[in-house]
Enzyme design. Structure first.
Site, PDB file in Angstrom:
ATOM      1  N   LYS A  13       0.885  -1.241   0.087  1.00 52.93           N
ATOM      2  CA  LYS A  13      -0.076   0.161   0.083  1.00 52.93           C
ATOM      3  C   LYS A  13       0.963   1.366  -0.028  1.00 52.93           C
ATOM      4  CE  LYS A  13      -2.113  -1.068   3.762  1.00 52.93           C
ATOM      5  NZ  LYS A  13      -1.300  -2.397   4.356  1.00 52.93           N
ATOM      6  N   ARG A  88     -10.162   0.136   8.425  1.00 57.60           N
ATOM      7  CA  ARG A  88      -9.772  -1.245   8.506  1.00 57.60           C
ATOM      8  C   ARG A  88     -10.592  -2.001   9.480  1.00 57.60           C
ATOM      9  NH1 ARG A  88      -3.841  -0.264   8.721  1.00 57.60           N
ATOM     10  NH2 ARG A  88      -2.687  -1.666   8.954  1.00 57.60           N
ATOM     11  N   ARG A 127      11.717  -5.381   4.904  1.00 53.74           N
ATOM     12  CA  ARG A 127      11.348  -4.127   4.641  1.00 53.74           C
ATOM     13  C   ARG A 127      12.444  -3.009   5.478  1.00 53.74           C
ATOM     14  NH1 ARG A 127       5.417  -1.880   5.392  1.00 53.74           N
ATOM     15  NH2 ARG A 127       5.510  -3.020   7.454  1.00 53.74           N
ATOM     16  N   ARG A 160      11.225  -0.881  11.020  1.00 50.20           N
ATOM     17  CA  ARG A 160       9.928  -0.543  11.732  1.00 50.20           C
ATOM     18  C   ARG A 160      10.013  -1.550  12.948  1.00 50.20           C
ATOM     19  NH1 ARG A 160       4.505   0.174   8.372  1.00 50.20           N
ATOM     20  NH2 ARG A 160       3.697  -1.378   9.829  1.00 50.20           N
ATOM     21  N   ARG A 171      -0.874  -9.225  13.356  1.00 47.74           N
ATOM     22  CA  ARG A 171      -1.315  -8.312  12.200  1.00 47.74           C
ATOM     23  C   ARG A 171      -2.239  -9.020  11.107  1.00 47.74           C
ATOM     24  NH1 ARG A 171       4.155  -5.464  11.131  1.00 47.74           N
ATOM     25  NH2 ARG A 171       3.242  -4.405   9.295  1.00 47.74           N
TER      26      ARG A 171
HETATM   27  P1  AP5 Z   1       4.706  -1.463   1.818  1.00 46.89           P
HETATM   28  O1  AP5 Z   1       4.396  -0.904   0.652  1.00 46.89           O
HETATM   29  O2  AP5 Z   1       5.541  -1.133   2.934  1.00 46.89           O
HETATM   30  O3  AP5 Z   1       3.606  -2.403   2.518  1.00 46.89           O
HETATM   31  P2  AP5 Z   1       2.006  -1.678   3.394  1.00 46.89           P
HETATM   32  O4  AP5 Z   1       0.961  -2.420   2.398  1.00 46.89           O
HETATM   33  O5  AP5 Z   1       2.163  -0.438   3.329  1.00 46.89           O
HETATM   34  O6  AP5 Z   1       2.067  -2.396   4.489  1.00 46.89           O
HETATM   35  P3  AP5 Z   1       2.075  -1.864   6.314  1.00 46.89           P
HETATM   36  O7  AP5 Z   1       3.231  -3.046   6.913  1.00 46.89           O
HETATM   37  O8  AP5 Z   1       2.761  -0.514   6.240  1.00 46.89           O
HETATM   38  O9  AP5 Z   1       0.863  -2.182   6.495  1.00 46.89           O
HETATM   39  P4  AP5 Z   1       0.389  -2.401   7.906  1.00 46.89           P
HETATM   40  O10 AP5 Z   1      -0.962  -2.165   7.517  1.00 46.89           O
HETATM   41  O11 AP5 Z   1       0.523  -3.612   8.815  1.00 46.89           O
HETATM   42  O12 AP5 Z   1       0.945  -1.178   8.524  1.00 46.89           O
HETATM   43  P5  AP5 Z   1       0.367   0.339   8.882  1.00 46.89           P
HETATM   44  O13 AP5 Z   1       1.527   1.233   8.934  1.00 46.89           O
HETATM   45  O14 AP5 Z   1      -0.575   0.860   8.272  1.00 46.89           O
HETATM   46  O15 AP5 Z   1       5.712  -2.866   1.357  1.00 46.89           O
HETATM   47  C1  AP5 Z   1       5.986  -4.043   2.263  1.00 46.89           C
HETATM   48  C2  AP5 Z   1       7.217  -4.495   1.881  1.00 46.89           C
HETATM   49  O16 AP5 Z   1       7.345  -5.218   0.510  1.00 46.89           O
HETATM   50  C3  AP5 Z   1       8.210  -3.217   1.545  1.00 46.89           C
HETATM   51  O17 AP5 Z   1       9.501  -3.795   1.945  1.00 46.89           O
HETATM   52  C4  AP5 Z   1       8.194  -3.215  -0.156  1.00 46.89           C
HETATM   53  O18 AP5 Z   1       9.313  -2.804  -0.588  1.00 46.89           O
HETATM   54  C5  AP5 Z   1       7.956  -4.352  -0.363  1.00 46.89           C
HETATM   55  N1  AP5 Z   1       7.155  -4.490  -1.773  1.00 46.89           N
HETATM   56  C6  AP5 Z   1       6.266  -3.692  -2.088  1.00 46.89           C
HETATM   57  N2  AP5 Z   1       5.364  -4.149  -3.109  1.00 46.89           N
HETATM   58  C7  AP5 Z   1       6.198  -4.987  -3.479  1.00 46.89           C
HETATM   59  C8  AP5 Z   1       6.043  -6.054  -4.825  1.00 46.89           C
HETATM   60  N3  AP5 Z   1       5.137  -5.716  -5.623  1.00 46.89           N
HETATM   61  N4  AP5 Z   1       6.817  -7.059  -4.761  1.00 46.89           N
HETATM   62  C9  AP5 Z   1       8.072  -7.275  -3.883  1.00 46.89           C
HETATM   63  N5  AP5 Z   1       7.929  -6.489  -2.672  1.00 46.89           N
HETATM   64  C10 AP5 Z   1       7.216  -5.360  -2.578  1.00 46.89           C
HETATM   65  O19 AP5 Z   1      -0.162   0.183  10.467  1.00 46.89           O
HETATM   66  C11 AP5 Z   1       0.619  -0.125  11.335  1.00 46.89           C
HETATM   67  C12 AP5 Z   1      -0.070  -0.404  12.830  1.00 46.89           C
HETATM   68  O20 AP5 Z   1      -1.037   1.005  12.878  1.00 46.89           O
HETATM   69  C13 AP5 Z   1      -1.134  -1.306  12.656  1.00 46.89           C
HETATM   70  O21 AP5 Z   1      -0.784  -2.654  13.018  1.00 46.89           O
HETATM   71  C14 AP5 Z   1      -2.217  -0.794  13.750  1.00 46.89           C
HETATM   72  O22 AP5 Z   1      -1.753  -1.305  14.982  1.00 46.89           O
HETATM   73  C15 AP5 Z   1      -2.034   0.666  13.579  1.00 46.89           C
HETATM   74  N6  AP5 Z   1      -3.188   1.165  12.523  1.00 46.89           N
HETATM   75  C16 AP5 Z   1      -2.824   1.850  11.334  1.00 46.89           C
HETATM   76  N7  AP5 Z   1      -4.089   2.046  10.827  1.00 46.89           N
HETATM   77  C17 AP5 Z   1      -5.267   1.803  11.712  1.00 46.89           C
HETATM   78  C18 AP5 Z   1      -6.473   1.979  11.507  1.00 46.89           C
HETATM   79  N8  AP5 Z   1      -7.062   2.324  10.510  1.00 46.89           N
HETATM   80  N9  AP5 Z   1      -7.223   1.202  12.570  1.00 46.89           N
HETATM   81  C19 AP5 Z   1      -6.669   0.750  13.493  1.00 46.89           C
HETATM   82  N10 AP5 Z   1      -5.285   0.425  13.701  1.00 46.89           N
HETATM   83  C20 AP5 Z   1      -4.267   1.129  12.713  1.00 46.89           C
HETATM   84 MG    MG Z   2       2.330   1.137   4.850  1.00 40.48          MG
END
Ligand code: AP5
Ligand code: MG
Length: 213
Positions: A13, A88, A127, A160, A171
């Protein structure tokens, strides 16, 4: 243009949101990045959220909905925005729908990046993220041009805190139980596009731009 990138943790994402910012000139709203900034600033909200994030659990809806209300009201969202990692849960999706109705705006597209769980752990453990601009890289699949330095802003890349094999399990559990049901919600709304998120980063970007039109 009001867009959403949707998918499991590690689906790509944040990576794809950066290309949308470049193409459409609209801001990325990542609730994860906003929460991490609050933790870095040691605000009361950040300290409370940290407990949930460290365990890979979702932060309570009331906190998240408050964050989004404030963020969408800011000036830079006037021409559109890219939601990343929000909503979410069903209550979050309903709150967003009501908020956007009140603002007289609607979602143009929800881009779901579909990646099986079996690929997620490798993506997350390799990552590297930029603490300054939120950009995401991967040591093997998507390396930065210079090792440990952000391509976008020159920040020093780091791992991270929640990117470990243990937290990834909870997660993913939270995703399947609480978030995946939103696919049907956005299908019903007629805005959902499901893409194969297992392709190379550049291929996914091409498919995404084609889907947005
Ligand atoms: P990346 O693009 O970083 O993935 P992402 O989908 O953004 O994954 P996140 O881990 O950031 O999602 P998340 O939902 O767990 O975390 P968030 O910060 O939102 O890509 C991942 C890796 O793969 C990278 O190394 C990248 O280079 C690689 N990659 C990308 N595309 C690729 C491809 N096509 N092929 C190969 N490799 C690839 O949330 C963190 C925490 O915050 C949550 O756990 C929760 O506690 C809280 N939180 C956040 N939002 C909410 C909400 N709305 N409600 C409740 N809690 C929330
Ligand atoms: Mg992200």
């Amino acid at each position: 243009m009001n867009l959403m990138v949707f998918g499991a943790p590690g689906a790509g994402k944040g990576t794809q949101a950066k290309f949308l910012i470049e193409k459409y000139g609209i801001p990325q709203i990542s609730t994860g990045d906003i929460l991490r900034a609050a933790i870095a600033d040691k605000t009361a909200m950040g300290m409370e959220a940290k407990k949930f994030m460290d365990e890979g659990k979702l932060v309570p809806d009331s906190t998240i909905i408050g964050i989004i209300k404030d963020r969408l009201a800011q000036d830079d969202c006037k021409n559109g925005f890219i939601l990343d990692g929000f909503p979410r849960t069903l209550p979050q999706a309903e709150a967003l729908r009501d908020l956007m109705n009140d603002m007289n705006i609607s979602l143009d597209k929800v881009i779901s990046l579909n990646v099986p769980d079996s690929l997620i752990v490798g993506r997350i453990t390799g990552r590297r993220v930029c603490p300054d601009c939120g950009a995401s890289f991967h040591v093997e699949f998507n390396p930065s041009k210079v090792e440990d330095i952000c391509d976008y802003c020159g920040g020093k890349l780091m791992v991270r805190k929640d990117d470990n094999a243990e937290t990834v399990k909870s997660r993913l559990g939270a995703y399947h139980e609480q978030t995946a049901p939103l696919i049907a919600f956005y299908k019903d709304m007629g805005v959902m596009v499901e893409l194969d998120g297992t392709k190379d980063v550049g291929e996914v970007t091409k498919d995404m731009f084609k889907a947005i039109g």
